[in-house]
Scaffold this motif. Structure first.
Motif, PDB file in Angstrom:
ATOM      1  N   PRO A 511     -14.650  -0.697  -2.594  1.00  0.00           N
ATOM      2  CA  PRO A 511     -13.378   0.034  -2.315  1.00  0.00           C
ATOM      3  C   PRO A 511     -12.981  -0.233  -0.894  1.00  0.00           C
ATOM      4  CG  PRO A 511     -15.043   1.412  -3.281  1.00  0.00           C
ATOM      5  CD  PRO A 511     -15.636   0.522  -2.959  1.00  0.00           C
ATOM      6  N   ARG A 512     -11.449  -0.680  -1.025  1.00  0.00           N
ATOM      7  CA  ARG A 512     -11.032  -1.045   0.056  1.00  0.00           C
ATOM      8  C   ARG A 512     -10.011   0.111   0.991  1.00  0.00           C
ATOM      9  NH1 ARG A 512      -7.339  -5.406   0.208  1.00  0.00           N
ATOM     10  NH2 ARG A 512      -5.500  -4.243   1.099  1.00  0.00           N
ATOM     11  N   HIS A 513      -9.694  -0.179   1.982  1.00  0.00           N
ATOM     12  CA  HIS A 513      -8.606   0.497   2.670  1.00  0.00           C
ATOM     13  C   HIS A 513      -7.227   0.155   2.114  1.00  0.00           C
ATOM     14  CE1 HIS A 513      -6.642   3.194   5.560  1.00  0.00           C
ATOM     15  NE2 HIS A 513      -5.969   2.135   6.106  1.00  0.00           N
ATOM     16  N   TRP A 514      -6.681   1.001   1.287  1.00  0.00           N
ATOM     17  CA  TRP A 514      -5.430   0.189   0.627  1.00  0.00           C
ATOM     18  C   TRP A 514      -4.338   0.309   1.613  1.00  0.00           C
ATOM     19  CZ3 TRP A 514      -6.642  -1.690  -3.921  1.00  0.00           C
ATOM     20  CH2 TRP A 514      -7.635  -1.174  -4.686  1.00  0.00           C
ATOM     21  N   LYS A 515      -3.291  -0.634   1.710  1.00  0.00           N
ATOM     22  CA  LYS A 515      -2.288  -0.668   2.518  1.00  0.00           C
ATOM     23  C   LYS A 515      -0.782   0.304   1.947  1.00  0.00           C
ATOM     24  CE  LYS A 515      -3.079  -5.049   4.611  1.00  0.00           C
ATOM     25  NZ  LYS A 515      -2.492  -6.371   4.662  1.00  0.00           N
ATOM     26  N   SER A 516      -1.174   0.321   0.640  1.00  0.00           N
ATOM     27  CA  SER A 516       0.162   1.128   0.304  1.00  0.00           C
ATOM     28  C   SER A 516      -0.245   2.046  -1.037  1.00  0.00           C
ATOM     29  CB  SER A 516       1.206   0.177  -0.172  1.00  0.00           C
ATOM     30  OG  SER A 516       0.854  -0.657  -1.463  1.00  0.00           O
ATOM     31  N   PHE A 517      -1.261   1.749  -1.856  1.00  0.00           N
ATOM     32  CA  PHE A 517      -1.778   2.475  -2.905  1.00  0.00           C
ATOM     33  C   PHE A 517      -2.625   3.724  -2.557  1.00  0.00           C
ATOM     34  CE2 PHE A 517      -1.746  -1.386  -6.137  1.00  0.00           C
ATOM     35  CZ  PHE A 517      -0.281  -1.218  -6.192  1.00  0.00           C
TER      36      PHE A 517
END
Length: 699
Positions: A511-517
């Motif tokens: 899991p990533r650090h979402w930029k917009s989602f």
């Protein structure tokens, strides 16, 4: 119970509305549409059908789950203060009242349809000679060959009764036997493969449209199935079984095969509800209740069982358009239309601007064209899409198959666990795999519920990503019946997040650090909490603070508490919640700044739109997620920002149309009941206003 425990229980029950009881309130609002004299008669028939199909799913899934808790000895109270045993009794009482009201409405609507020359004939004695001859012929040529009488006695055990099928319970005595002897018992399944009703030949000098239910025809000829026996009584019954799938995904080597196996087990699910035709013979009822052991969960109907057939009836009946809503023709989005009204290539348009569409007022063809053009465009290298529910003959799926056959990289995340659509999705999955698509069945333990398409295209400046994010399924059939919104964009931040999301669903990406989602279950809940708390802080600081949310259901306890806290901080909150709502608005000191409305109208309200004032710099999102525990913790869901200010305003306009509705909106009161708004000024019906696109869309 000690006084402080009684007070705590009372406080809990006052703070929240029970989810299941709120659902019954929703289905009652659906029934109110069938009772509305302002709605065309054949449209009212549709709502009677929807009440039945809604209740079938509710019983086979939600109520079945509660009964399982009781069988397991689980008696802990839920957050609304109900134990499973108390809750089931309350549900059944309210459901019985609902069904009684539904059948009263059915009889009333049928009387009105008869005045229009449309009627069901239930007795052979009411047929003329030519009609009787036609029904006799239909029975012997079409029905009789597929019937199977199934006797129940010491040598023949009770046969499998399929969930939600209509059966006939037949009590018999042998010719010449003493009437006081114990009778014989058999069942006959009403064939689901045949139409539920048959149109009768016209009477001489009559233009009446008359129908007869197939079970009425079978009843008339029941003796042909039991020669040497005299039928004492013949009455219909219907069984609801537990239909929730229990999957061992961790241990399943092939998820597709595991689901196929569970679908077969569904036929044997434990009984939940028994429906019987009023007046059933006591011996037949004793045989059924002894076999199915449904306790008090028995409904008897003064009318035909399973009114879901009325949907097909209302749609297929020819020559009565004056009894329906006027057809609307969805407009093709103006942004994708040239001056000569021809549709243009979508990709050059989207390279310059984002486009928002709202179905069914704008055509779903734009979404289909997005996939079709991508499939045929030689510059397109890859197409990635999530599919949850797809229509029976989907052009979209055919285009994906053609794209794969043409050598493009096509990835399809198919949700095999979409309830009651599992078999259809399995069929599509096999077809797509055969065409060369990479078919992925999502992540273990999670349903993939987000609706997103990513197209990767080779252009002069390099690779360009085009994204469509929607609140509804990629289903051209439901897009004509549901209100949903969709965003087309080439915004680089959204494109980057879209690629990462597909990588996470198909590979091993962390899991990533979402930029917009915002993506569930990873961080969507926390992002929503953060947005709500930000409004609370702004309200405390005297800055502009407002929340408007449009969703289908609201039942997540922590989310309710966050909204209560924001209300207490002074945030004005408007909630447009179509179905279940466990929040109590207007409670002094708790939720006096919260208003909740529900809109039930011609189209199913399905779009999810979130608005946060953010001290004068609004943040606006569209989402696949309702605010329920399952959506925020057990599904892959998506919340996508809308950056373009004009598109933000279009979404705000949609919200305001809903909030101003005073015809089809019902307002939730603090006692958990809904009241229909009484317009004190000009009538405003949000769905009818939205049919004129200029009323909400900013170009």
């Amino acid at each position: 119970m000690a006084k402080n425990e009684e007070k705590a229980a009372r406080d809990v029950s006052n703070r929240y509305v029970n989810r299941e009881l709120s659902w019954i309130q929703f289905n009652r609002r659906v029934l109110e549409e069938a009772q509305d004299p302002e709605i065309p008669l054949l449209e009212r028939i549709k709502f009677l059908s929807i009440v039945s199909t809604n209740l079938d799913e509710f019983m086979s899934v939600r109520v079945a789950g509660i009964i399982d808790q009781i069988k397991a000895g689980y008696q802990k109270k839920d957050f609304s203060g109900y134990t499973p045993s108390v809750l089931v009794k309350r549900i059944m009482k309210l459901a019985e009242e609902l069904v009684d009201d539904q059948y009263r409405t059915y009889r009333d609507v049928m009387r009105q349809l008869a005045k229009e020359g449309i009627c069901f004939v239930h007795s052979y004695d009411d047929l003329n000679a030519s009609q009787q001859k036609a029904m006799d012929q239909f029975f012997h040529e079409i029905v009789f060959p597929v019937l199977t009488p199934m006797a129940v006695d010491q040598s023949r055990p009770f046969p499998l009764v399929h969930t939600l099928g209509v059966y006939l319970a037949v009590v018999l005595r042998r010719e010449g036997d003493d009437p006081e002897d114990e009778p014989y018992f058999a069942i006959v399944q009403v064939p689901s493969i045949l139409p539920r009703y048959i149109e009768l030949p016209l009477r001489l000098n009559s233009k009446k449209t008359e129908m007869m239910l197939i079970e009425s025809v079978i009843k008339r000829h029941i003796r042909t199935l039991f020669s040497g026996y005299v039928p004492v009584s013949v009455h219909a019954f219907r069984l609801t079984r537990n239909a929730d799938l229990t999957l061992n995904e961790e241990g399943a080597e092939d998820l597709l095969e595991e689901i196929e196996k569970e679908l077969r087990k569904r036929r044997w699910g434990s009984p939940v509800r028994l429906e019987v035709e009023r007046g059933m013979h006591p011996f037949a009822l004793e045989m059924l209740t002894g076999e199915f052991e449904v306790g008090d969960n028995i409904f008897d109907f003064d009318g035909p069982l399973d009114l879901s057939f009325l949907m097909k009836f209302s749609v297929s009946l020819q020559g009565y358009d004056h009894l329906r809503y006027r057809d609307i023709k969805p407009v093709y989005p103006k942004e994708f239309t040239a001056d000569d009204d021809e549709h243009v290539d979508l990709f050059p348009v989207l390279a310059k601007q984002d486009v928002l569409v709202q179905h069914p007022f704008e055509s779903f063809d734009a979404v289909t064209d997005f996939i079709v053009q991508a499939a045929h465009d030689p510059k397109v290298l890859a197409i990635k899409i999530t599919l949850y529910r797809v229509s029976g003959n989907s052009v979209l799926v055919q285009s994906l198959a053609r794209a794969a056959e043409a050598g493009k990289q096509v990835t399809v995340v198919v949700e095999l666990k979409a309830r009651f659509d599992e078999e259809r999705n399995i069929a599509w999955a096999r077809r797509l795999e055969k065409a060369g698509c990479h078919v992925v069945y999502g992540l273990v333990g999670l349903k993939t519920h987000c609706k997103i398409t990513l197209v990767v295209r080779q252009e002069q400046g390099g690779l360009q990503r085009y994204v469509h994010v929607g609140t509804g399924n990629y289903n051209d059939a439901t897009a004509k019946l549901y209100t949903d919104v969709g965003l087309f964009t080439s915004h680089p931040v959204i494109g980057e997040d879209a690629s990462a999301l597909f990588n996470e669903m198909t590979g091993y990406s962390a899991p990533r650090h979402w930029k917009s989602f915002g993506v569930a279950p990873a961080d969507l809940r926390d992002k929503l909490f953060e947005l709500i708390r930000n409004e609370a802080e702004n309200a405390k600081a005297g800055k502009p603070a407002k929340i408007i949310v449009k969703i289908n259901s609201l039942s997540h306890q922590e989310m309710l508490d966050e909204l209560y806290a924001a209300s207490q901080a002074g945030v004005r909150i408007d909630l447009i919640v179509r179905g279940v709502c466990c929040l109590r608005p207007g409670v002094p000191g708790l939720s006096e700044n919260i208003r909740v409305i529900s809109i039930v109208d011609r189209f199913l309200e399905h779009s999810r739109i979130f608005y946060f004032e953010n001290a004068g710099d609004p943040k606006v999102y569209i989402s696949s997620a309702d605010w329920m525990t399952r959506n925020l913790t057990r599904r892959i869901e998506l919340m996508c920002p809308v950056f373009d200010k004009k598109l933000q305003q279009s979404l705000v306009n949609i919200l305001h149309l809903c909030l101003e509705d005073n015809v089809k909106a019902r307002e939730l009161k603090s006692n958990g009941t809904y009241i229909r708004l009484q317009p004190d000024k000009a009538a405003k019906r949000s769905q009818f206003s939205a049919m004129t696109v200029d009323n909400w869309k900013v170009f």
